[in-house]
Design a protein around this motif. Structure first.
Motif, PDB file in Angstrom:
ATOM      1  N   MET A 278     -16.532 -26.240   3.208  1.00  0.00           N
ATOM      2  CA  MET A 278     -16.174 -24.978   2.574  1.00  0.00           C
ATOM      3  C   MET A 278     -14.866 -25.378   1.688  1.00  0.00           C
ATOM      4  SD  MET A 278     -17.547 -21.608   4.219  1.00  0.00           S
ATOM      5  CE  MET A 278     -16.974 -21.973   5.792  1.00  0.00           C
ATOM      6  N   ARG A 279     -13.744 -25.956   2.325  1.00  0.00           N
ATOM      7  CA  ARG A 279     -12.577 -25.893   1.728  1.00  0.00           C
ATOM      8  C   ARG A 279     -12.561 -27.134   0.620  1.00  0.00           C
ATOM      9  NH1 ARG A 279      -8.622 -26.718   6.221  1.00  0.00           N
ATOM     10  NH2 ARG A 279      -8.398 -24.575   6.383  1.00  0.00           N
ATOM     11  N   ALA A 280     -13.102 -28.164   0.895  1.00  0.00           N
ATOM     12  CA  ALA A 280     -13.167 -29.122  -0.148  1.00  0.00           C
ATOM     13  C   ALA A 280     -14.038 -28.629  -1.493  1.00  0.00           C
ATOM     14  CB  ALA A 280     -14.077 -30.479   0.639  1.00  0.00           C
ATOM     15  N   ALA A 281     -15.026 -27.957  -1.112  1.00  0.00           N
ATOM     16  CA  ALA A 281     -15.809 -27.335  -2.438  1.00  0.00           C
ATOM     17  C   ALA A 281     -14.894 -26.431  -2.863  1.00  0.00           C
ATOM     18  CB  ALA A 281     -16.988 -26.536  -1.765  1.00  0.00           C
ATOM     19  N   LEU A 282     -14.178 -25.399  -2.350  1.00  0.00           N
ATOM     20  CA  LEU A 282     -13.297 -24.689  -3.065  1.00  0.00           C
ATOM     21  C   LEU A 282     -12.050 -25.473  -3.787  1.00  0.00           C
ATOM     22  CD1 LEU A 282     -12.917 -21.793  -0.712  1.00  0.00           C
ATOM     23  CD2 LEU A 282     -14.027 -21.828  -2.956  1.00  0.00           C
ATOM     24  N   ARG A 283     -11.665 -26.368  -3.147  1.00  0.00           N
ATOM     25  CA  ARG A 283     -10.721 -27.108  -3.710  1.00  0.00           C
ATOM     26  C   ARG A 283     -11.061 -28.051  -5.122  1.00  0.00           C
ATOM     27  NH1 ARG A 283      -9.867 -30.850  -0.003  1.00  0.00           N
ATOM     28  NH2 ARG A 283      -8.628 -29.561   1.218  1.00  0.00           N
ATOM     29  N   MET A 284     -12.204 -28.472  -4.969  1.00  0.00           N
ATOM     30  CA  MET A 284     -12.632 -29.140  -6.272  1.00  0.00           C
ATOM     31  C   MET A 284     -12.906 -28.121  -7.356  1.00  0.00           C
ATOM     32  SD  MET A 284     -16.086 -31.320  -6.765  1.00  0.00           S
ATOM     33  CE  MET A 284     -15.503 -32.831  -5.779  1.00  0.00           C
ATOM     34  N   ALA A 285     -13.628 -26.937  -6.950  1.00  0.00           N
ATOM     35  CA  ALA A 285     -14.007 -25.707  -7.803  1.00  0.00           C
ATOM     36  C   ALA A 285     -12.611 -25.282  -8.635  1.00  0.00           C
ATOM     37  CB  ALA A 285     -14.716 -24.644  -7.121  1.00  0.00           C
ATOM     38  N   ASN A 286     -11.631 -25.096  -8.115  1.00  0.00           N
ATOM     39  CA  ASN A 286     -10.484 -24.562  -8.497  1.00  0.00           C
ATOM     40  C   ASN A 286     -10.829 -23.374  -9.048  1.00  0.00           C
ATOM     41  OD1 ASN A 286      -7.731 -24.596  -9.346  1.00  0.00           O
ATOM     42  ND2 ASN A 286      -8.166 -25.554 -11.161  1.00  0.00           N
ATOM     43  N   VAL A 287     -11.191 -22.324  -8.175  1.00  0.00           N
ATOM     44  CA  VAL A 287     -11.509 -20.912  -8.758  1.00  0.00           C
ATOM     45  C   VAL A 287     -10.702 -19.879  -8.136  1.00  0.00           C
ATOM     46  CG1 VAL A 287     -13.886 -21.452  -9.434  1.00  0.00           C
ATOM     47  CG2 VAL A 287     -13.411 -21.063  -7.030  1.00  0.00           C
ATOM     48  N   ASP A 288     -10.581 -18.881  -8.671  1.00  0.00           N
ATOM     49  CA  ASP A 288      -9.639 -17.923  -7.956  1.00  0.00           C
ATOM     50  C   ASP A 288     -10.223 -17.038  -6.940  1.00  0.00           C
ATOM     51  OD1 ASP A 288      -7.238 -18.535  -9.853  1.00  0.00           O
ATOM     52  OD2 ASP A 288      -8.054 -17.088 -11.302  1.00  0.00           O
ATOM     53  N   LYS A 289     -11.593 -16.785  -7.108  1.00  0.00           N
ATOM     54  CA  LYS A 289     -12.097 -15.838  -6.139  1.00  0.00           C
ATOM     55  C   LYS A 289     -13.654 -16.461  -6.075  1.00  0.00           C
ATOM     56  CE  LYS A 289     -13.721 -11.135  -5.945  1.00  0.00           C
ATOM     57  NZ  LYS A 289     -13.576  -9.949  -6.577  1.00  0.00           N
ATOM     58  N   VAL A 290     -14.223 -16.331  -4.893  1.00  0.00           N
ATOM     59  CA  VAL A 290     -15.791 -16.448  -4.797  1.00  0.00           C
ATOM     60  C   VAL A 290     -16.252 -14.995  -4.436  1.00  0.00           C
ATOM     61  CG1 VAL A 290     -17.357 -17.367  -3.274  1.00  0.00           C
ATOM     62  CG2 VAL A 290     -15.618 -18.566  -3.766  1.00  0.00           C
ATOM     63  N   ASP A 291     -17.350 -14.699  -5.012  1.00  0.00           N
ATOM     64  CA  ASP A 291     -17.904 -13.438  -5.089  1.00  0.00           C
ATOM     65  C   ASP A 291     -18.779 -13.166  -4.050  1.00  0.00           C
ATOM     66  OD1 ASP A 291     -16.348 -12.422  -7.371  1.00  0.00           O
ATOM     67  OD2 ASP A 291     -17.367 -13.664  -8.535  1.00  0.00           O
ATOM     68  N   TYR A 292     -19.530 -14.380  -3.785  1.00  0.00           N
ATOM     69  CA  TYR A 292     -20.765 -14.296  -2.788  1.00  0.00           C
ATOM     70  C   TYR A 292     -21.027 -15.552  -2.157  1.00  0.00           C
ATOM     71  CZ  TYR A 292     -25.510 -14.193  -1.397  1.00  0.00           C
ATOM     72  OH  TYR A 292     -26.690 -14.439  -0.591  1.00  0.00           O
ATOM     73  N   ILE A 293     -21.270 -15.665  -0.806  1.00  0.00           N
ATOM     74  CA  ILE A 293     -21.663 -16.676  -0.193  1.00  0.00           C
ATOM     75  C   ILE A 293     -23.175 -16.637   0.458  1.00  0.00           C
ATOM     76  CG2 ILE A 293     -21.134 -18.199   1.727  1.00  0.00           C
ATOM     77  CD1 ILE A 293     -18.201 -17.556   1.734  1.00  0.00           C
ATOM     78  N   ASN A 294     -24.046 -17.489   0.127  1.00  0.00           N
ATOM     79  CA  ASN A 294     -25.428 -17.657   0.663  1.00  0.00           C
ATOM     80  C   ASN A 294     -25.000 -18.378   2.016  1.00  0.00           C
ATOM     81  OD1 ASN A 294     -28.051 -18.519   1.453  1.00  0.00           O
ATOM     82  ND2 ASN A 294     -28.485 -17.123  -0.205  1.00  0.00           N
ATOM     83  N   ALA A 295     -24.972 -17.657   3.174  1.00  0.00           N
ATOM     84  CA  ALA A 295     -24.713 -18.349   4.279  1.00  0.00           C
ATOM     85  C   ALA A 295     -25.700 -19.430   4.873  1.00  0.00           C
ATOM     86  CB  ALA A 295     -24.282 -17.292   5.522  1.00  0.00           C
ATOM     87  N   HIS A 296     -25.265 -20.245   5.712  1.00  0.00           N
ATOM     88  CA  HIS A 296     -26.422 -21.064   6.462  1.00  0.00           C
ATOM     89  C   HIS A 296     -27.014 -19.946   7.335  1.00  0.00           C
ATOM     90  CE1 HIS A 296     -28.255 -24.543   8.079  1.00  0.00           C
ATOM     91  NE2 HIS A 296     -27.902 -24.329   9.379  1.00  0.00           N
ATOM     92  N   GLY A 297     -26.304 -19.229   8.076  1.00  0.00           N
ATOM     93  CA  GLY A 297     -26.878 -18.073   8.605  1.00  0.00           C
ATOM     94  C   GLY A 297     -28.510 -18.164   9.349  1.00  0.00           C
TER      95      GLY A 297
END
Length: 402
Positions: A278-297
């Motif tokens: 998840m951290r790698a995906a966020l680092r690449m995305a370079n976004v301020d905020k994630v509004d929703y996560i569809n979990a593996h769950g």
């Protein structure tokens, strides 16, 4: 870096034969899990699954060809055809259009049937289509033949993270310039005696046979394992420039992906592996905020607690809303990532967060907002989808509204 967008999607699962009916039922909190009808479960400890009951494979391939392909290929072709029609790519350079298929296990029912034939009747009675119909990459092969796609033909086989990894592989292929468009298709159909029996032997499946609709209960205190589902999903990815030039509808931009390995255990997850994905995906995305996560769950005791802890560690005080849609359609193994990416994109399109159904008893170890039981309206500009697989293989993707 080349920008990559999604211009076509399709899916089939136990709640619908197309993306719109499926998504509507998922948002409404309906459940496609029932008692298994495709084989005799009398000797099995697990008797429930998310079967697709009303799909006719002759709607996607000639009747004489149906027996030459395993069911996961039939389902994958259905999703691919919907996605390609949705993308409405009238003309393309076939050598600049590729495919990346994915499945966790592939043609398990075909393997099961032919093993029985081998043992009972001998090798001379084996079908000449046995091997081709069971191969995971044959899904991509058949799709490429149907559409004349002559670019990179790849396949991901990484357990329950397979089709999420297929999405990131397609992204990489476009970014490095090896193709301009990629069709991603993930499919799984392992609801058969050896499939259900094998996962049951691992104690991975719910045994709530008397109440199938409530068996898959992600993040709930009383969860007792996942419920197997079957299905397929497909996404057409292409460069932003190509999509804009042809006036294509854009569902969202794929702005980040993350991949990691646990290096820990063949089946038990760690907190560290999903966290790094998840951290790698966020680092690449370079976004301020994630509004929703569809979990593996998955609705297993360990995964849901582990994923919750990883999300909390990563986001701290700014944890996004998170839900799992596996309560509705079951865990579709290698197809889950593609299905949940499509669901995430449709959630962003429709400004609605699908619920986590069957959430009745909070678990102190799972203490986030999982959108319990009822969908929620919300403006979604950035969504993430997670997939984690046996062998400690993890994948996360991030999509952004344009």
């Amino acid at each position: 870096m080349r920008r990559v967008v999604v211009t076509g999607i399709g899916m089939i699962n136990s709640l619908g034969l197309d993306k719109e009916s499926s998504f509507k039922a998922i948002v409404e909190g309906k459940c496609g899990i029932k008692s298994i009808t495709s084989f005799d479960t009398s000797s099995h400890t697990v008797k429930i699954a998310g079967e697709i009951l009303d799909f006719d494979p002759t709607t996607v391939m000639d009747a004489k060809e149906v027996k030459k392909a395993d069911r996961f290929i039939h389902l994958g072709l259905k999703a691919a055809q919907e996605a390609m029609g949705d993308a409405a790519v009238a003309t393309f350079d076939p050598e600049r259009f590729g495919v990346c298929s994915a499945s966790g296990i592939g043609g398990l029912p075909t393997i099961e049937r032919n093993t029985i034939v081998m043992n009972e009747k001998g090798p001379r009675r084996l079908s000449p289509f046995f091997i081709p119909s069971a191969l995971i990459n044959m899904l991509g092969g058949m799709v490429s033949i149907d559409y004349g796609i002559r670019g990179p033909n790849l396949s991901s086989v990484t357990a329950c993270a397979a089709s999420t990894h297929a999405i990131s592989e397609a992204f990489k292929t476009i970014v490095v310039g090896a193709a301009d468009k990629m069709l991603v298709v993930g499919a799984e159909a392992t609801i058969c005696g050896v499939g259900i029996g094998g996962f049951a032997a691992m104690k991975a499946l719910s045994t709530r046979n008397d109440d199938p609709q409530s068996a898959s209960r992600p993040f709930d205190l009383d969860r007792d394992g996942f419920v197997m589902g079957e299905g397929a999903a497909a996404l057409v990815l292409e460069t932003y420039e190509d999509a804009k030039a042809r006036g294509a509808h854009i569902y969202g931009e794929l702005v980040g992906f993350g991949e990691s390995g646990d290096a820990h255990h063949i089946t038990a997850p760690t907190l560290d592996g999903p966290l790094r994905s998840m951290r790698a995906a966020l680092r690449m995305a370079n976004v301020d905020k994630v509004d929703y996560i569809n979990a593996h769950g998955t609705s297993t005791p360990v995964n849901d607690k582990n994923e919750t802890a990883a999300v909390k560690t990563l986001f701290g005080a700014n944890v996004p809303v998170m839900s799992s849609t596996k309560g509705q359609i079951g865990h579709c193994l290698g197809a889950a990532g593609a299905l949940e990416a499509v669901i995430s994109l449709m959630a962003m399109r429709d400004s609605v967060i699908p619920p986590t159904i069957n959430y009745t008893t909070p678990d102190p170890a799972c203490d986030l907002d999982y959108v319990p039981n009822t969908a929620r309206s919300a403006t979604l500009n950035v969504v993430m989808s997670n997939s984690f697989g046996f062998g400690g293989t993890n994948g996360s993707v991030v999509f952004k509204r344009l």
